[in-house]
Design a protein around this motif. Structure first.
Motif, PDB file in Angstrom:
ATOM      1  N   MET A 150       0.726  -0.991   0.400  1.00 39.92           N
ATOM      2  CA  MET A 150       0.052   0.269  -0.104  1.00 39.92           C
ATOM      3  C   MET A 150       0.859   0.734   0.310  1.00 39.92           C
ATOM      4  N   ARG A 151       1.806   1.338   0.754  1.00 38.97           N
ATOM      5  CA  ARG A 151       3.003   2.558   0.811  1.00 38.97           C
ATOM      6  C   ARG A 151       3.271   2.929  -0.928  1.00 38.97           C
ATOM      7  N   GLY A 152       3.988   1.307  -0.791  1.00 39.10           N
ATOM      8  CA  GLY A 152       4.954   1.369  -1.795  1.00 39.10           C
ATOM      9  C   GLY A 152       4.406   1.812  -3.119  1.00 39.10           C
ATOM     10  N   SER A 153       3.339   1.561  -3.313  1.00 41.02           N
ATOM     11  CA  SER A 153       2.532   2.097  -4.608  1.00 41.02           C
ATOM     12  C   SER A 153       2.117   3.834  -3.767  1.00 41.02           C
ATOM     13  N   VAL A 154       2.657   4.252  -4.111  1.00 38.09           N
ATOM     14  CA  VAL A 154       1.970   6.026  -3.544  1.00 38.09           C
ATOM     15  C   VAL A 154       0.272   6.786  -4.532  1.00 38.09           C
ATOM     16  N   THR A 155       0.801   6.348  -5.694  1.00 41.45           N
ATOM     17  CA  THR A 155      -0.404   6.277  -6.763  1.00 41.45           C
ATOM     18  C   THR A 155      -1.716   5.898  -6.163  1.00 41.45           C
ATOM     19  N   GLY A 156      -1.923   4.763  -5.941  1.00 41.49           N
ATOM     20  CA  GLY A 156      -2.787   3.591  -5.058  1.00 41.49           C
ATOM     21  C   GLY A 156      -2.918   4.001  -4.028  1.00 41.49           C
ATOM     22  N   LEU A 157      -2.095   4.480  -2.867  1.00 38.15           N
ATOM     23  CA  LEU A 157      -2.428   4.922  -2.052  1.00 38.15           C
ATOM     24  C   LEU A 157      -3.001   6.620  -1.867  1.00 38.15           C
ATOM     25  N   PHE A 217       8.895   3.302  11.660  1.00 37.54           N
ATOM     26  CA  PHE A 217       9.212   2.124  10.913  1.00 37.54           C
ATOM     27  C   PHE A 217       8.054   3.367   8.981  1.00 37.54           C
ATOM     28  N   ASP A 218       9.324   4.711   8.502  1.00 33.54           N
ATOM     29  CA  ASP A 218       9.135   5.459   7.644  1.00 33.54           C
ATOM     30  C   ASP A 218       9.149   4.801   6.271  1.00 33.54           C
ATOM     31  N   TYR A 219       8.560   4.831   5.881  1.00 31.06           N
ATOM     32  CA  TYR A 219       8.639   5.000   4.323  1.00 31.06           C
ATOM     33  C   TYR A 219       8.992   6.334   3.095  1.00 31.06           C
ATOM     34  N   VAL A 220       9.975   6.755   3.008  1.00 31.53           N
ATOM     35  CA  VAL A 220      10.227   8.359   1.816  1.00 31.53           C
ATOM     36  C   VAL A 220      10.357   8.238   0.682  1.00 31.53           C
ATOM     37  N   TYR A 221       9.419   8.664   0.661  1.00 30.75           N
ATOM     38  CA  TYR A 221      10.140   8.960  -0.761  1.00 30.75           C
ATOM     39  C   TYR A 221      10.690  10.512  -1.616  1.00 30.75           C
ATOM     40  N   SER A 222      11.360  10.551  -2.436  1.00 31.73           N
ATOM     41  CA  SER A 222      12.146  11.337  -3.035  1.00 31.73           C
ATOM     42  C   SER A 222      12.546  11.137  -3.989  1.00 31.73           C
ATOM     43  N   GLN A 223      12.953  11.972  -5.064  1.00 35.45           N
ATOM     44  CA  GLN A 223      13.769  11.765  -6.332  1.00 35.45           C
ATOM     45  C   GLN A 223      11.788  11.998  -7.313  1.00 35.45           C
ATOM     46  N   TRP A 224      10.815  12.514  -7.473  1.00 38.27           N
ATOM     47  CA  TRP A 224       9.781  12.418  -8.236  1.00 38.27           C
ATOM     48  C   TRP A 224      10.081  13.059  -9.594  1.00 38.27           C
ATOM     49  N   GLN A 225       9.802  11.826 -10.498  1.00 34.93           N
ATOM     50  CA  GLN A 225       9.661  12.236 -12.028  1.00 34.93           C
ATOM     51  C   GLN A 225       8.915  12.113 -12.735  1.00 34.93           C
ATOM     52  N   GLU A 226       7.646  13.246 -13.454  1.00 35.85           N
ATOM     53  CA  GLU A 226       7.021  12.351 -13.982  1.00 35.85           C
ATOM     54  C   GLU A 226       6.589  10.974 -15.521  1.00 35.85           C
ATOM     55  N   VAL A 227       5.744  10.554 -15.355  1.00 39.66           N
ATOM     56  CA  VAL A 227       5.612   9.250 -15.952  1.00 39.66           C
ATOM     57  C   VAL A 227       4.011   9.260 -16.099  1.00 39.66           C
ATOM     58  N   GLY A 229       2.105  11.836 -16.977  1.00 36.83           N
ATOM     59  CA  GLY A 229       1.446  13.138 -16.798  1.00 36.83           C
ATOM     60  C   GLY A 229       1.012  12.193 -15.738  1.00 36.83           C
ATOM     61  N   VAL A 230       1.972  11.434 -14.671  1.00 35.50           N
ATOM     62  CA  VAL A 230       1.713  11.609 -13.060  1.00 35.50           C
ATOM     63  C   VAL A 230       3.062  11.682 -12.612  1.00 35.50           C
ATOM     64  N   LYS A 231       3.258  12.434 -11.530  1.00 35.40           N
ATOM     65  CA  LYS A 231       4.630  12.723 -10.750  1.00 35.40           C
ATOM     66  C   LYS A 231       4.301  11.176 -10.280  1.00 35.40           C
ATOM     67  N   VAL A 232       5.605  10.396 -10.006  1.00 35.73           N
ATOM     68  CA  VAL A 232       5.808   9.677  -9.482  1.00 35.73           C
ATOM     69  C   VAL A 232       7.457   9.192  -8.383  1.00 35.73           C
ATOM     70  N   PRO A 233       7.335   9.076  -7.740  1.00 33.11           N
ATOM     71  CA  PRO A 233       9.244   9.136  -6.581  1.00 33.11           C
ATOM     72  C   PRO A 233      10.133   7.940  -6.702  1.00 33.11           C
ATOM     73  N   MET A 234      10.507   8.515  -7.684  1.00 32.78           N
ATOM     74  CA  MET A 234      11.106   7.445  -8.159  1.00 32.78           C
ATOM     75  C   MET A 234      12.747   6.369  -7.082  1.00 32.78           C
ATOM     76  N   SER A 235      12.504   6.901  -5.764  1.00 27.32           N
ATOM     77  CA  SER A 235      13.097   7.453  -5.408  1.00 27.32           C
ATOM     78  C   SER A 235      12.788   6.706  -4.067  1.00 27.32           C
ATOM     79  N   ARG A 236      13.109   5.354  -2.848  1.00 26.54           N
ATOM     80  CA  ARG A 236      11.789   5.422  -1.906  1.00 26.54           C
ATOM     81  C   ARG A 236      13.402   4.412  -0.692  1.00 26.54           C
ATOM     82  N   LYS A 237      12.783   5.272   0.790  1.00 28.55           N
ATOM     83  CA  LYS A 237      13.688   4.068   1.214  1.00 28.55           C
ATOM     84  C   LYS A 237      12.929   4.120   2.466  1.00 28.55           C
TER      85      LYS A 237
END
Ligand SMILES: [Zn+2]
Length: 525
Positions: A150-157, A217-227, A229-237
């Protein structure tokens, strides 16, 4: 007074007329920042590929030391919004506890989970029976995997939060390095947003860790890129209590590619017997972190394989000497004239509760006075609190005192297996070389510090009247010995020689019991 009431009810009407709450406003802003609700709802399938690395803090060399690099993997993912099914294919190369590669796939749906291939050294009976290897996920693993996807897919979340506004609830801001992130609570997760861009930044769960107690326990999104027409974080930790334990780099994300539905299918025969997602106290950190090092036993009891073992038992090795076996991790219980001694506190306080009950039933009136830990690793020390409630002294190897003082001071309000107890008063004895525990009748149990390749401050136990030694993780007594001695096995032989004991047998924190002579012969002694 009447004016005040009128003014208040006016304000109330104004509030209840408002179409969105502050929380829904944060979600809408995030959706807009990502490309808009319409673009998000147009996503029917997601495919991605990338790489990931894991570090395990509680398998460190030194107690409280640097996290151990555990593994790295290449992966490909596939998710279908309509069926809510998803699949990840891994090629995972481990550095710890031994170099090896596992190539496996996980398919999850809201109803069941399925693992194709071998993903662990701790395979359960179902996996061992299947040819080729595969097994259904335990309810614990399914619940955990669904939460992380669920947190791995930010668009889904974000889409899910838009679709279920009533489930989006208030949460306190998350403060990270002085920055205050406004947040909402959603289905057990706390979703925090970048106050500048409005994008989701961090998704937190409040977990329980068997060593550090209440943890974030945190899932952190960064490095947003457009795919598309939607912005997606390409880097996570992932951060455990603020410390990075996993990093994920996406190389490629594709929306709405045709999906081969067969790749998302769990075989009907498996589905019929598969566990539903567990609810209540899911041991998320155990399930997640044992997978980091490839030793997870996929079972709805974290101590043993519910499909392959009748459960924990006390096995008497000699009068007053009991091996706690039946699980993935053992301990050694010694009956003294007026008290008890135990070596190792594996897995969880739930396992310790079983051991305490078995000990009280068998030896009524004898308190557990000494709790010895062979070493600090989470799988052999995670039940330490549950064994200390008789007021025992904790016995650890040199260099481990400060670590365990901090561990015992950690907050444990989320511990599902233990009532509140002040462990700050627990005496801790650090063993520089050796320590003797004796009773009034002269029975002795000794522990010795070992030079060894597995962990600093490692202790070996020795029960003279049973001619029995006990070690953990450097020799697993029972399975055939390797053709050539390895550094761990040699460290057992070196320690036996150095302290001048004549053991007949060794019991282990893993495995069972074996004659010492086998090992001595192999080591050329
Ligand atoms: Zn270990």
């Amino acid at each position: 007074m009447r004016h005040v009431l009128a003014a208040l009810s006016g304000a109330f009407i104004l509030l209840s007329c408002a179409t969105t709450t502050k929380e829904q406003g944060l979600v809408t802003r995030a959706a807009d920042a990502m490309g808009g609700a319409q673009a998000l709802s147009a996503i029917k399938t997601v495919a991605s590929s990338g790489t990931t690395k894991w570090w395990e803090p509680e398998q460190s060399d030194m107690p409280g030391g640097e996290p151990r690099f555990a593994a790295e993997a290449k992966f490909e993912t596939l998710a279908d919004a309509a069926s809510r099914a998803s699949r990840v294919d891994y090629q995972k190369n481990f550095a710890y506890p031994a170099p090896r590669t596992f190539t496996f796939s996980e398919i999850v749906t809201p109803q069941a989970g399925y693992v194709i291939g071998v993903d662990s050294n701790g395979r359960n009976a179902e996996s061992m029976k299947a040819n080729p290897p595969a097994h259904s996920m335990s309810g614990y693993r399914l619940a955990t995997t669904l939460r992380e996807r669920m947190r791995g897919s930010v668009t889904g979340l974000v889409s899910a939060m838009l679709a279920n506004p009533g489930a989006v609830q208030p949460a306190a801001d998350i403060v990270v390095q002085g920055r205050s992130l406004p947040a909402v609570s959603y289905q057990g997760l706390i979703v925090a947003f970048d106050p500048q861009t409005g994008l989701p930044e961090r998704v937190r769960s409040l977990d329980y860790d068997n060593i550090w107690g209440d943890v974030t326990f945190d899932y952190v999104y960064s490095q947003w890129q457009e795919v598309g027409g939607v912005k997606v974080p390409m880097s996570r930790k992932y951060e455990l209590n603020g410390r990075m334990v996993q990093e994920i780099q996406l190389a490629n994300v594709r929306f709405n590619q045709p999906v081969d539905q067969a790749r998302l299918q769990i075989p009907a025969g498996v589905l019929a017997n598969a566990a539903k997602p567990a609810t209540g106290n899911v041991p998320y950190q155990w399930v997640i972190r044992r997978q980091y090092i490839g030793t997870y036993m996929d079972s709805d009891n974290v101590s043993y394989d519910t499909k392959g073992s009748p459960g924990l038992r006390l096995q008497e090795l000699s009068p007053g000497t009991f091996h706690v076996t039946g699980g993935t991790h053992n301990s050694l219980l010694l009956e003294m004239s007026d008290h008890l001694v135990i070596v190792d506190a594996p897995v969880t306080d739930a396992q310790s509760a079983w051991v305490m009950k078995a000990a009280k039933d068998r030896f009524p009136g004898k308190p557990l006075r000494w709790v010895v830990l062979t070493h600090h690793h989470m799988d052999h020390a995670g039940g330490v609190r549950g064994l200390l409630t008789d007021g025992a002294t904790l016995v650890v190897g040199q260099g481990a005192y400060d670590h365990f003082r901090r561990v015992l001071a950690a907050p444990i309000t989320r511990n599902p297996d233990l009532k509140p107890y002040d462990f700050n008063r627990t005496p801790i004895l650090e063993v520089p070389q050796s320590h003797v525990m004796a009773d009034s009748r002269g029975r002795q149990v000794m522990v010795y510090l070992m030079d060894n390749p597995h962990a600093k401050g490692m202790l070996m136990a020795w029960v003279p009247d049973a001619k029995l030694g006990y070690v953990t993780d450097i020799w697993t007594p029972g399975p055939p010995l390797p053709a050539k001695p390895n550094p761990g096995l040699l460290s057992v032989v070196t320690t036996v020689k150095k302290i001048g004991i004549q053991p007949e047998r060794f019991a282990g924190g893993h495995g069972s019991v074996a004659p010492y002579a086998q090992l001595a012969v192999m080591a050329g002694q």
